[in-house]
Design a protein around this motif. Structure first.
Motif, PDB file in Angstrom:
ATOM      1  N   THR A  53       0.832  -1.208   0.000  1.00 40.74           N
ATOM      2  CA  THR A  53       0.000   0.000   0.000  1.00 40.74           C
ATOM      3  C   THR A  53       0.862   1.252   0.000  1.00 40.74           C
ATOM      4  O   THR A  53       0.658   2.167  -0.813  1.00 40.74           O
ATOM      5  N   ILE A  54       1.832   1.300   0.893  1.00 41.70           N
ATOM      6  CA  ILE A  54       2.679   2.483   1.019  1.00 41.70           C
ATOM      7  C   ILE A  54       3.494   2.711  -0.246  1.00 41.70           C
ATOM      8  O   ILE A  54       3.637   3.846  -0.726  1.00 41.70           O
ATOM      9  N   ILE A  55       4.009   1.631  -0.835  1.00 46.79           N
ATOM     10  CA  ILE A  55       4.802   1.759  -2.067  1.00 46.79           C
ATOM     11  C   ILE A  55       3.961   2.357  -3.194  1.00 46.79           C
ATOM     12  O   ILE A  55       4.376   3.286  -3.899  1.00 46.79           O
ATOM     13  N   LEU A  56       2.752   1.816  -3.374  1.00 44.55           N
ATOM     14  CA  LEU A  56       1.884   2.316  -4.448  1.00 44.55           C
ATOM     15  C   LEU A  56       1.460   3.754  -4.198  1.00 44.55           C
ATOM     16  O   LEU A  56       1.367   4.558  -5.130  1.00 44.55           O
ATOM     17  N   VAL A  57       1.207   4.097  -2.943  1.00 46.32           N
ATOM     18  CA  VAL A  57       0.847   5.482  -2.615  1.00 46.32           C
ATOM     19  C   VAL A  57       2.008   6.420  -2.921  1.00 46.32           C
ATOM     20  O   VAL A  57       1.833   7.505  -3.475  1.00 46.32           O
ATOM     21  N   LEU A  58       3.232   5.999  -2.563  1.00 47.69           N
ATOM     22  CA  LEU A  58       4.413   6.828  -2.834  1.00 47.69           C
ATOM     23  C   LEU A  58       4.638   7.010  -4.330  1.00 47.69           C
ATOM     24  O   LEU A  58       5.011   8.098  -4.787  1.00 47.69           O
ATOM     25  N   VAL A  59       4.414   5.946  -5.100  1.00 51.51           N
ATOM     26  CA  VAL A  59       4.542   6.053  -6.562  1.00 51.51           C
ATOM     27  C   VAL A  59       3.511   7.041  -7.104  1.00 51.51           C
ATOM     28  O   VAL A  59       3.815   7.893  -7.949  1.00 51.51           O
ATOM     29  N   GLU A 110      -6.248   8.199   6.988  1.00 51.77           N
ATOM     30  CA  GLU A 110      -6.073   7.839   8.397  1.00 51.77           C
ATOM     31  C   GLU A 110      -6.324   6.355   8.605  1.00 51.77           C
ATOM     32  O   GLU A 110      -5.537   5.653   9.258  1.00 51.77           O
ATOM     33  N   THR A 111      -7.422   5.857   8.034  1.00 53.79           N
ATOM     34  CA  THR A 111      -7.791   4.457   8.206  1.00 53.79           C
ATOM     35  C   THR A 111      -6.880   3.521   7.418  1.00 53.79           C
ATOM     36  O   THR A 111      -6.424   2.497   7.920  1.00 53.79           O
ATOM     37  N   THR A 112      -6.602   3.896   6.175  1.00 55.24           N
ATOM     38  CA  THR A 112      -5.849   3.021   5.279  1.00 55.24           C
ATOM     39  C   THR A 112      -4.378   2.900   5.667  1.00 55.24           C
ATOM     40  O   THR A 112      -3.800   1.815   5.638  1.00 55.24           O
ATOM     41  N   LEU A 113      -3.761   4.025   6.023  1.00 52.32           N
ATOM     42  CA  LEU A 113      -2.329   4.034   6.319  1.00 52.32           C
ATOM     43  C   LEU A 113      -2.025   3.969   7.809  1.00 52.32           C
ATOM     44  O   LEU A 113      -0.853   3.982   8.200  1.00 52.32           O
ATOM     45  N   SER A 114      -3.069   3.918   8.637  1.00 50.91           N
ATOM     46  CA  SER A 114      -2.905   3.840  10.096  1.00 50.91           C
ATOM     47  C   SER A 114      -2.060   4.984  10.647  1.00 50.91           C
ATOM     48  O   SER A 114      -1.103   4.768  11.412  1.00 50.91           O
ATOM     49  N   ILE A 115      -2.395   6.195  10.245  1.00 54.09           N
ATOM     50  CA  ILE A 115      -1.726   7.384  10.761  1.00 54.09           C
ATOM     51  C   ILE A 115      -2.770   8.274  11.425  1.00 54.09           C
ATOM     52  O   ILE A 115      -3.970   8.081  11.243  1.00 54.09           O
ATOM     53  N   SER A 116      -2.319   9.247  12.216  1.00 50.61           N
ATOM     54  CA  SER A 116      -3.263  10.110  12.913  1.00 50.61           C
ATOM     55  C   SER A 116      -4.025  10.994  11.929  1.00 50.61           C
ATOM     56  O   SER A 116      -3.516  11.320  10.850  1.00 50.61           O
ATOM     57  N   ASP A 151      -8.012  -7.901  -2.469  1.00 50.92           N
ATOM     58  CA  ASP A 151      -7.086  -7.025  -1.752  1.00 50.92           C
ATOM     59  C   ASP A 151      -6.473  -5.961  -2.652  1.00 50.92           C
ATOM     60  O   ASP A 151      -6.371  -4.795  -2.264  1.00 50.92           O
ATOM     61  N   LEU A 152      -6.041  -6.352  -3.845  1.00 50.33           N
ATOM     62  CA  LEU A 152      -5.384  -5.396  -4.740  1.00 50.33           C
ATOM     63  C   LEU A 152      -6.329  -4.272  -5.130  1.00 50.33           C
ATOM     64  O   LEU A 152      -5.922  -3.108  -5.240  1.00 50.33           O
ATOM     65  N   PHE A 153      -7.604  -4.598  -5.316  1.00 49.25           N
ATOM     66  CA  PHE A 153      -8.549  -3.555  -5.713  1.00 49.25           C
ATOM     67  C   PHE A 153      -8.804  -2.573  -4.585  1.00 49.25           C
ATOM     68  O   PHE A 153      -9.150  -1.418  -4.837  1.00 49.25           O
ATOM     69  N   VAL A 154      -8.644  -3.013  -3.357  1.00 48.18           N
ATOM     70  CA  VAL A 154      -8.798  -2.082  -2.233  1.00 48.18           C
ATOM     71  C   VAL A 154      -7.802  -0.932  -2.388  1.00 48.18           C
ATOM     72  O   VAL A 154      -8.128   0.238  -2.167  1.00 48.18           O
ATOM     73  N   ILE A 155      -6.576  -1.267  -2.807  1.00 52.93           N
ATOM     74  CA  ILE A 155      -5.563  -0.227  -3.034  1.00 52.93           C
ATOM     75  C   ILE A 155      -5.942   0.634  -4.227  1.00 52.93           C
ATOM     76  O   ILE A 155      -5.833   1.863  -4.189  1.00 52.93           O
ATOM     77  N   ILE A 156      -6.409  -0.006  -5.303  1.00 56.77           N
ATOM     78  CA  ILE A 156      -6.814   0.734  -6.500  1.00 56.77           C
ATOM     79  C   ILE A 156      -7.938   1.708  -6.160  1.00 56.77           C
ATOM     80  O   ILE A 156      -7.935   2.866  -6.592  1.00 56.77           O
TER      81      ILE A 156
END
Length: 520
Positions: free
Chosen positions: A8-14, A152-158, A341-346
């Protein structure tokens, strides 16, 4: 979410990296103030269409209105019809060409600047700018909340970290790259949205047994409509509510008309027309914009309604019950429960794109309204790139502060409210202005002020959905609303827009008749 956090984090960073690179390309092409404000008036038709569509469609259309469709049914598809017929065909063909021509003829750079120059009075530029700065920050804050809560929910950050980080990333390419960067990133984000929504539609029909079987199953669930909704006129998720019922008024006046008509006079969208080099570019943009809006809103509303079939088959509950009564949770719950799972990221990137594309345009519009239309009024609007960049920063900070103070469940409502305000205040004067050779200056001022005032008054004192939440009517009069049914469920747009139009036309006809008499 069951997806590997690292993936998730890799795809978000890309995704973020590509967005910032496109923003940098916009920055490299931004040399003059006109580049920053109007993308050099030389945008490609596909870029115009995708930027317009991606700006129009925010998280409210996918999550907010998708959840509303899950609750109120397929009647919301009429909004898709209005979005395409009014928001694309009418907007581009009828208003788009005239707006581009007037913009090029007058040298206008922002929507308020266009209004001021068409009617040859700086006062209209000032009034338009004030209305934008009063209404748009609330809508911007709502979009910010939607994106931040999802991150917040997806990446578990504040929540605060997500909100500020989200706001800053969008602000970076808007502040430095201007409208060129906004339109480049909008086009990229629009492409992601198109891919995500196409996959969502296909998978949904597979899960409910196919197109025919899915819709038959939805129609057969009419006896499961909750008593509270049935008592307000709902007949089922595959049919329209009873004519004249409270739900019918909400569906038609607030959602369909409020958003469907309100799109015609949104400043952040009108500016897109002024970026075209010629009218043919706008004609070509329709061929892309129409299918794009169909896939965005049509899929969201269809899937939203069909989630009832999925949840009933798998959990024995209708969608709103499965989501714990929270309309805004239906689509996220469905995605996380039903999808691979992959579509959740998409889908996460789809929502991120929807929020960022809308947010970037709102930043740009508010910043230029503050600097060009209020502070720099009368100085050719664009005083310097630096001044406009500072304006964007100021409005970004204000929006973040508002987002931190506001609740998270207002996205769909804020969208309908903002579009209703824009239509009531701007549409009659804007329509007459771009088409009339001698538009009435006094009429435009009276129409704009009366439309905005009546919309605000009706919102605060009569329309229950907002009056109850604001509490001003309760405090001043001792009653939630000063009128009873059916006025309490009729959207402010339905009252304010006709009055604003009557005022505009009355002044226009009177001044024209006086002119004819003087010639005689």
């Amino acid at each position: 979410m069951a997806v590997d956090p690292a993936v998730t984090i890799i795809l978000v960073l890309v995704y973020v990296a590509i967005t910032l690179v496109l923003g940098y390309l916009g920055y490299k092409k931004t040399i003059h103030a006109e580049d920053y404000l109007l993308a050099g008036r030389d945008s490609h038709p596909v870029i115009i269409a995708l930027s317009y569509g991606a700006t129009f469609i925010s998280t409210s259309a996918i999550v907010g209105f998708g959840g509303v469709a899950a609750n109120l049914g397929m009647g919301l598809i009429w909004l898709t019809v209005f979005n395409i017929g009014v928001g694309i065909l009418l907007a581009f063909v009828l208003f788009g060409k005239k707006t581009r021509e007037k913009g090029a003829e007058t040298g206008a750079i922002t929507f308020p600047d266009l209004m001021g120059k068409i009617f040859n009075t700086p006062k209209l530029q000032f009034i338009s700018g004030i209305i934008i700065l009063l209404g748009m920050p609330l809508y911007t804050a709502a979009v910010l909340i939607g994106g931040a809560r999802f991150l917040e929910t997806t990446l578990s950050i504040s929540y605060t970290t997500a909100l500020i980080g989200f706001a800053v990333i969008v602000a970076l390419y808007v502040i430095y790259g201007g409208l060129i960067a906004v339109m480049y990133t909008d086009a990229f984000q629009g492409a992601i949205m198109l891919i995500g929504m196409t996959i969502l539609l296909v998978l949904t029909y597979i899960y409910v047994g196919g197109v025919t079987a899915g819709h038959k199953a939805l129609a057969a669930m009419s006896d499961l409509v909750p008593e509270t909704l049935a008592g307000q006129g709902m007949t089922g998720w595959a049919s329209m509510p009873e004519l004249g019922s409270p739900i019918w008024f909400t569906l038609i006046t607030t959602l369909v008309l409020g958003v469907g008509i309100g799109v015609l006079a949104q400043p952040q969208l009108v500016v897109r027309f002024m970026t075209a080099r010629e009218n043919r570019a706008l004609n070509r943009a329709v061929l892309v914009g129409g299918p794009f809006i169909l896939m965005m809103t049509g899929v969201a509303f269809t899937v939203g309604a069909l989630t009832n079939v999925y949840f009933y088959q798998h959990m024995g509950k209708i969608a709103i019950d499965a989501a714990g009564g929270n309309v805004d949770s239906v689509i996220p719950l469905y995605i996380n429960t039903a999808m691979p799972d992959l579509f959740v990221i998409i889908f996460m990137l789809t929502l991120l794109s929807a929020a960022m594309s809308t947010l970037s345009s709102l930043y740009h519009t508010m910043g230029t309204a503050l600097v060009c239309d209020l502070w720099g009024r009368g100085q050719k609007c664009a005083m310097s790139l630096r001044a406009n960049q500072i304006g964007c920063i100021v409005m970004m900070i204000l929006s973040v502060v508002l987002a931190l103070a506001m609740p998270a469940s207002i996205i769909a409502r804020a969208t309908a409210m903002f579009m209703g305000l824009c239509a009531s205040a701007f549409l009659p004067a804007f329509a007459v202005g771009v088409y009339s050779k001698r538009p009435s200056r006094a009429g435009a001022m009276a129409s704009m002020i009366s439309g905005a005032f009546i919309w605000f008054f009706y919102t605060v004192f009569i329309h229950t959905a907002e009056a109850k939440a604001l509490g001003i009517s309760q405090f001043l009069t001792g009653s939630v609303t000063i009128l009873g049914a059916p006025w309490t469920v009729i959207d402010p747009l339905v009252i304010a827009l006709p009055i604003s139009l009557i005022v505009m036309v009355s002044f226009q006809v009177r001044e024209r008749s006086v002119g004819v008499k003087s010639q005689v």
